[in-house]
Scaffold this motif. Structure first.
Motif, PDB file in Angstrom:
ATOM      1  N   SER A   8       0.858  -1.177   0.000  1.00 22.38           N
ATOM      2  CA  SER A   8       0.000   0.000   0.000  1.00 22.38           C
ATOM      3  C   SER A   8       0.894   1.226   0.000  1.00 22.38           C
ATOM      4  O   SER A   8       2.082   1.150   0.319  1.00 22.38           O
ATOM      5  CB  SER A   8      -0.935   0.011   1.216  1.00 22.38           C
ATOM      6  OG  SER A   8      -1.998   0.932   1.007  1.00 22.38           O
ATOM      7  N   GLY A   9       0.328   2.370  -0.384  1.00 26.90           N
ATOM      8  CA  GLY A   9       1.137   3.570  -0.460  1.00 26.90           C
ATOM      9  C   GLY A   9       0.302   4.828  -0.438  1.00 26.90           C
ATOM     10  O   GLY A   9      -0.925   4.792  -0.504  1.00 26.90           O
ATOM     11  N   MET A  10       0.985   5.959  -0.340  1.00 25.88           N
ATOM     12  CA  MET A  10       0.353   7.268  -0.373  1.00 25.88           C
ATOM     13  C   MET A  10       1.212   8.216  -1.198  1.00 25.88           C
ATOM     14  O   MET A  10       2.439   8.107  -1.198  1.00 25.88           O
ATOM     15  CB  MET A  10       0.205   7.858   1.036  1.00 25.88           C
ATOM     16  CG  MET A  10      -0.806   7.191   1.921  1.00 25.88           C
ATOM     17  SD  MET A  10      -0.912   8.078   3.509  1.00 25.88           S
ATOM     18  CE  MET A  10      -2.159   7.095   4.355  1.00 25.88           C
ATOM     19  N   ARG A  11       0.551   9.143  -1.845  1.00 23.69           N
ATOM     20  CA  ARG A  11       1.280  10.170  -2.584  1.00 23.69           C
ATOM     21  C   ARG A  11       1.833  11.207  -1.606  1.00 23.69           C
ATOM     22  O   ARG A  11       1.123  11.618  -0.685  1.00 23.69           O
ATOM     23  CB  ARG A  11       0.374  10.856  -3.602  1.00 23.69           C
ATOM     24  CG  ARG A  11      -0.212   9.902  -4.624  1.00 23.69           C
ATOM     25  CD  ARG A  11      -0.766  10.628  -5.829  1.00 23.69           C
ATOM     26  NE  ARG A  11      -1.771  11.620  -5.477  1.00 23.69           N
ATOM     27  CZ  ARG A  11      -2.286  12.492  -6.338  1.00 23.69           C
ATOM     28  NH1 ARG A  11      -1.863  12.510  -7.591  1.00 23.69           N
ATOM     29  NH2 ARG A  11      -3.212  13.346  -5.959  1.00 23.69           N
ATOM     30  N   THR A  39       4.856   2.146   0.606  1.00 20.93           N
ATOM     31  CA  THR A  39       5.665   2.984  -0.261  1.00 20.93           C
ATOM     32  C   THR A  39       5.113   4.398  -0.405  1.00 20.93           C
ATOM     33  O   THR A  39       3.899   4.599  -0.517  1.00 20.93           O
ATOM     34  CB  THR A  39       5.813   2.334  -1.653  1.00 20.93           C
ATOM     35  OG1 THR A  39       6.565   3.192  -2.500  1.00 20.93           O
ATOM     36  CG2 THR A  39       4.466   2.047  -2.293  1.00 20.93           C
ATOM     37  N   ILE A  40       6.020   5.357  -0.399  1.00 23.07           N
ATOM     38  CA  ILE A  40       5.685   6.751  -0.686  1.00 23.07           C
ATOM     39  C   ILE A  40       5.758   6.902  -2.195  1.00 23.07           C
ATOM     40  O   ILE A  40       6.843   6.867  -2.786  1.00 23.07           O
ATOM     41  CB  ILE A  40       6.665   7.701   0.024  1.00 23.07           C
ATOM     42  CG1 ILE A  40       6.608   7.482   1.538  1.00 23.07           C
ATOM     43  CG2 ILE A  40       6.348   9.159  -0.331  1.00 23.07           C
ATOM     44  CD1 ILE A  40       7.673   8.240   2.319  1.00 23.07           C
ATOM     45  N   VAL A  41       4.601   7.034  -2.837  1.00 25.04           N
ATOM     46  CA  VAL A  41       4.539   6.921  -4.297  1.00 25.04           C
ATOM     47  C   VAL A  41       4.731   8.283  -4.973  1.00 25.04           C
ATOM     48  O   VAL A  41       3.786   8.938  -5.406  1.00 25.04           O
ATOM     49  CB  VAL A  41       3.219   6.236  -4.749  1.00 25.04           C
ATOM     50  CG1 VAL A  41       3.261   4.754  -4.433  1.00 25.04           C
ATOM     51  CG2 VAL A  41       1.993   6.856  -4.084  1.00 25.04           C
ATOM     52  N   ASP A  42       5.988   8.678  -5.085  1.00 24.75           N
ATOM     53  CA  ASP A  42       6.293   9.988  -5.660  1.00 24.75           C
ATOM     54  C   ASP A  42       6.024  10.046  -7.161  1.00 24.75           C
ATOM     55  O   ASP A  42       5.653  11.103  -7.689  1.00 24.75           O
ATOM     56  CB  ASP A  42       7.733  10.402  -5.348  1.00 24.75           C
ATOM     57  CG  ASP A  42       8.765   9.335  -5.683  1.00 24.75           C
ATOM     58  OD1 ASP A  42       8.400   8.161  -5.856  1.00 24.75           O
ATOM     59  OD2 ASP A  42       9.961   9.692  -5.764  1.00 24.75           O
ATOM     60  N   TRP A  43       6.185   8.929  -7.879  1.00 26.62           N
ATOM     61  CA  TRP A  43       5.845   8.938  -9.310  1.00 26.62           C
ATOM     62  C   TRP A  43       4.347   9.183  -9.503  1.00 26.62           C
ATOM     63  O   TRP A  43       3.949   9.882 -10.433  1.00 26.62           O
ATOM     64  CB  TRP A  43       6.258   7.631  -9.981  1.00 26.62           C
ATOM     65  CG  TRP A  43       7.723   7.569 -10.327  1.00 26.62           C
ATOM     66  CD1 TRP A  43       8.558   8.616 -10.540  1.00 26.62           C
ATOM     67  CD2 TRP A  43       8.511   6.390 -10.498  1.00 26.62           C
ATOM     68  NE1 TRP A  43       9.822   8.165 -10.834  1.00 26.62           N
ATOM     69  CE2 TRP A  43       9.823   6.803 -10.815  1.00 26.62           C
ATOM     70  CE3 TRP A  43       8.241   5.026 -10.409  1.00 26.62           C
ATOM     71  CZ2 TRP A  43      10.856   5.910 -11.053  1.00 26.62           C
ATOM     72  CZ3 TRP A  43       9.264   4.124 -10.647  1.00 26.62           C
ATOM     73  CH2 TRP A  43      10.561   4.553 -10.962  1.00 26.62           C
ATOM     74  N   HIS A  44       3.536   8.619  -8.646  1.00 25.37           N
ATOM     75  CA  HIS A  44       2.097   8.863  -8.737  1.00 25.37           C
ATOM     76  C   HIS A  44       1.766  10.332  -8.505  1.00 25.37           C
ATOM     77  O   HIS A  44       0.825  10.870  -9.094  1.00 25.37           O
ATOM     78  CB  HIS A  44       1.336   7.995  -7.728  1.00 25.37           C
ATOM     79  CG  HIS A  44       1.183   6.569  -8.158  1.00 25.37           C
ATOM     80  ND1 HIS A  44       0.496   6.204  -9.284  1.00 25.37           N
ATOM     81  CD2 HIS A  44       1.634   5.413  -7.605  1.00 25.37           C
ATOM     82  CE1 HIS A  44       0.535   4.880  -9.413  1.00 25.37           C
ATOM     83  NE2 HIS A  44       1.219   4.386  -8.410  1.00 25.37           N
ATOM     84  N   ALA A  45       2.530  10.989  -7.645  1.00 26.13           N
ATOM     85  CA  ALA A  45       2.301  12.415  -7.400  1.00 26.13           C
ATOM     86  C   ALA A  45       2.488  13.225  -8.681  1.00 26.13           C
ATOM     87  O   ALA A  45       1.823  14.247  -8.886  1.00 26.13           O
ATOM     88  CB  ALA A  45       3.242  12.918  -6.312  1.00 26.13           C
ATOM     89  N   GLN A  82       8.903   5.003  -3.770  1.00 25.62           N
ATOM     90  CA  GLN A  82       8.619   4.299  -5.023  1.00 25.62           C
ATOM     91  C   GLN A  82       9.728   4.493  -6.064  1.00 25.62           C
ATOM     92  O   GLN A  82      10.212   3.520  -6.660  1.00 25.62           O
ATOM     93  CB  GLN A  82       7.295   4.803  -5.573  1.00 25.62           C
ATOM     94  CG  GLN A  82       6.859   4.202  -6.910  1.00 25.62           C
ATOM     95  CD  GLN A  82       5.684   4.968  -7.502  1.00 25.62           C
ATOM     96  OE1 GLN A  82       5.546   6.173  -7.301  1.00 25.62           O
ATOM     97  NE2 GLN A  82       4.823   4.272  -8.216  1.00 25.62           N
ATOM     98  N   SER A  83      10.144   5.716  -6.309  1.00 24.83           N
ATOM     99  CA  SER A  83      11.102   5.974  -7.383  1.00 24.83           C
ATOM    100  C   SER A  83      12.493   5.451  -7.089  1.00 24.83           C
ATOM    101  O   SER A  83      13.343   5.399  -7.984  1.00 24.83           O
ATOM    102  CB  SER A  83      11.176   7.484  -7.673  1.00 24.83           C
ATOM    103  OG  SER A  83      11.741   8.182  -6.576  1.00 24.83           O
ATOM    104  N   HIS A  84      12.753   5.056  -5.838  1.00 25.94           N
ATOM    105  CA  HIS A  84      14.056   4.491  -5.501  1.00 25.94           C
ATOM    106  C   HIS A  84      14.189   3.055  -5.991  1.00 25.94           C
ATOM    107  O   HIS A  84      15.291   2.512  -6.022  1.00 25.94           O
ATOM    108  CB  HIS A  84      14.276   4.533  -3.984  1.00 25.94           C
ATOM    109  CG  HIS A  84      14.424   5.914  -3.439  1.00 25.94           C
ATOM    110  ND1 HIS A  84      14.617   6.177  -2.093  1.00 25.94           N
ATOM    111  CD2 HIS A  84      14.411   7.130  -4.054  1.00 25.94           C
ATOM    112  CE1 HIS A  84      14.711   7.494  -1.909  1.00 25.94           C
ATOM    113  NE2 HIS A  84      14.578   8.083  -3.091  1.00 25.94           N
ATOM    114  N   VAL A  85      13.054   2.445  -6.327  1.00 22.81           N
ATOM    115  CA  VAL A  85      13.058   1.041  -6.778  1.00 22.81           C
ATOM    116  C   VAL A  85      12.647   1.038  -8.250  1.00 22.81           C
ATOM    117  O   VAL A  85      11.455   1.067  -8.579  1.00 22.81           O
ATOM    118  CB  VAL A  85      12.093   0.182  -5.920  1.00 22.81           C
ATOM    119  CG1 VAL A  85      12.150  -1.281  -6.351  1.00 22.81           C
ATOM    120  CG2 VAL A  85      12.449   0.313  -4.438  1.00 22.81           C
ATOM    121  N   LYS A  86      13.625   1.021  -9.131  1.00 20.38           N
ATOM    122  CA  LYS A  86      13.373   1.225 -10.561  1.00 20.38           C
ATOM    123  C   LYS A  86      12.598   0.077 -11.201  1.00 20.38           C
ATOM    124  O   LYS A  86      12.055   0.225 -12.301  1.00 20.38           O
ATOM    125  CB  LYS A  86      14.706   1.420 -11.306  1.00 20.38           C
ATOM    126  CG  LYS A  86      15.597   2.511 -10.737  1.00 20.38           C
ATOM    127  CD  LYS A  86      14.878   3.846 -10.618  1.00 20.38           C
ATOM    128  CE  LYS A  86      15.803   4.926 -10.047  1.00 20.38           C
ATOM    129  NZ  LYS A  86      15.091   6.193  -9.780  1.00 20.38           N
TER     130      LYS A  86
END
Length: 328
Positions: A8-11, A39-45, A82-86
């Protein structure tokens, strides 16, 4: 023995408000029974804020502080960005090769959100926004998560994820991906101070780490029964934001408080004061724990780095299977 694996994650939108607490407290409980990846989903942001990225790193840090403050434990859960895991991006790309465009276009929230955000002046007619559910599916399936805590409004996205898992397994004749099941989370929908949806954009929120003085001031600003002029006037708790909050923060007393309001034996000032005291008792431990981590920025970096390494290892194992299945 874990019941299953959760993703699960959040922007990252900065520090969180108390409307997020029910979700985070649910996560804290789930980590006792499941193997959890949060996960902190920065790509989703970026799907809606691709032109407003200046504060994204600060927001990631603030979100990590809030998660840790409410009990998301790095010893029990994998916490990462999130973006740390390519591998998320690689699996998203590979999924995009097999996903019919019509599947994305039929997403029930897509057109509504495009119209709504367009009215707010945001141009989100982009592939990134259209492909949001596919990236979400990659986030979940790259860890072979079999359980996802969601609200009812997110069930269509999870069903889309299940369809992607089935399609991949069918096309490449491998049972690589599970079809994740939903764990419906009970979310307390707290109104903002003015009865509208709690939101930073409305400036009607109470932060999880709200200082004591600021908390008391915000409670004083809460909307009450507008027809109640004097403290001895009978009030209607059904239309009072303060009464709603009492139901959460003073559950053992809420019936008596509401009855006193109806009879005009408790004034709004005293009612708000009692609520502020109870909210301070409830939120102070979160604020104290957050302060502990805020004073140790190196520890935050270490937690996210350790989470990245654990997530990366799990994700790479999945991608190894995927590449083999696709003859890559």
């Amino acid at each position: 023995m874990f019941k299953g694996r959760i993703l699960s994650g959040m922007r990252p939108t900065g520090s969180l408000h108390i409307g997020h607490l029910s979700v985070l407290e649910n996560w804290a409980k789930l980590q006792e029974e499941y193997e959890c990846f949060f996960t902190i989903v920065d790509w989703h942001a970026l799907t809606t804020s691709f032109n407003e990225t200046e504060s994204i790193q600060e927001n990631i840090h603030e979100m990590a502080l809030d998660w840790l403050s409410v009990g998301i434990d790095p010893e029990k859960s994998c916490i990462f960005v999130q973006s740390h895991v390519k591998q998320h991006a690689e699996l998203h790309l590979l999924f995009s090769m097999i996903t019919p465009l019509s599947w994305l276009e039929r997403c029930p929230t897509y057109k509504d959100q495009v119209q709504q955000l367009s009215k707010e002046g945001k141009d989100i007619a982009t592939y990134g926004f259209l492909g949001y559910p596919l990236l979400q599916a990659a986030d979940i399936l790259v860890y072979k998560a079999d359980t996802v805590p969601v609200g009812e409004d997110q069930l269509p996205h999870l069903e889309f994820c299940r369809e992607i898992a089935r399609r991949f397994n069918y096309l490449y004749k491998r049972e690589i991906f599970p079809e994740p099941r939903a764990v419906l989370a009970k979310v307390s929908l707290l109104p903002g101070l003015d009865k509208r949806k709690m939101s930073k954009s409305y400036n009607n929120y109470i932060a999880i780490n709200e200082a004591k003085d600021a908390l008391q001031q915000k409670v004083r600003q809460m909307v009450t029964d507008p027809s109640r002029i004097h403290k001895t006037d009978p009030g209607n708790p059904d239309i009072c934001v303060v009464s709603t909050y009492h139901g959460i923060y003073t559950p053992d007393e809420v019936t008596d408080i509401q009855e006193s309001c109806k009879q005009g034996t408790i004034g709004c000032v005293a009612c708000k004061k009692k609520l502020a005291q109870q909210m301070e008792v409830a939120l102070a431990p979160y604020r104290d724990k957050r302060d502990y981590y805020a004073q140790r920025p190196g520890l935050i970096k270490e937690i996210l780095q350790n989470g990245k390494e654990k997530a990366e290892a799990r994700a790479e194992a999945t991608l190894h299977e995927v590449r083999k299945a696709m003859h890559l």
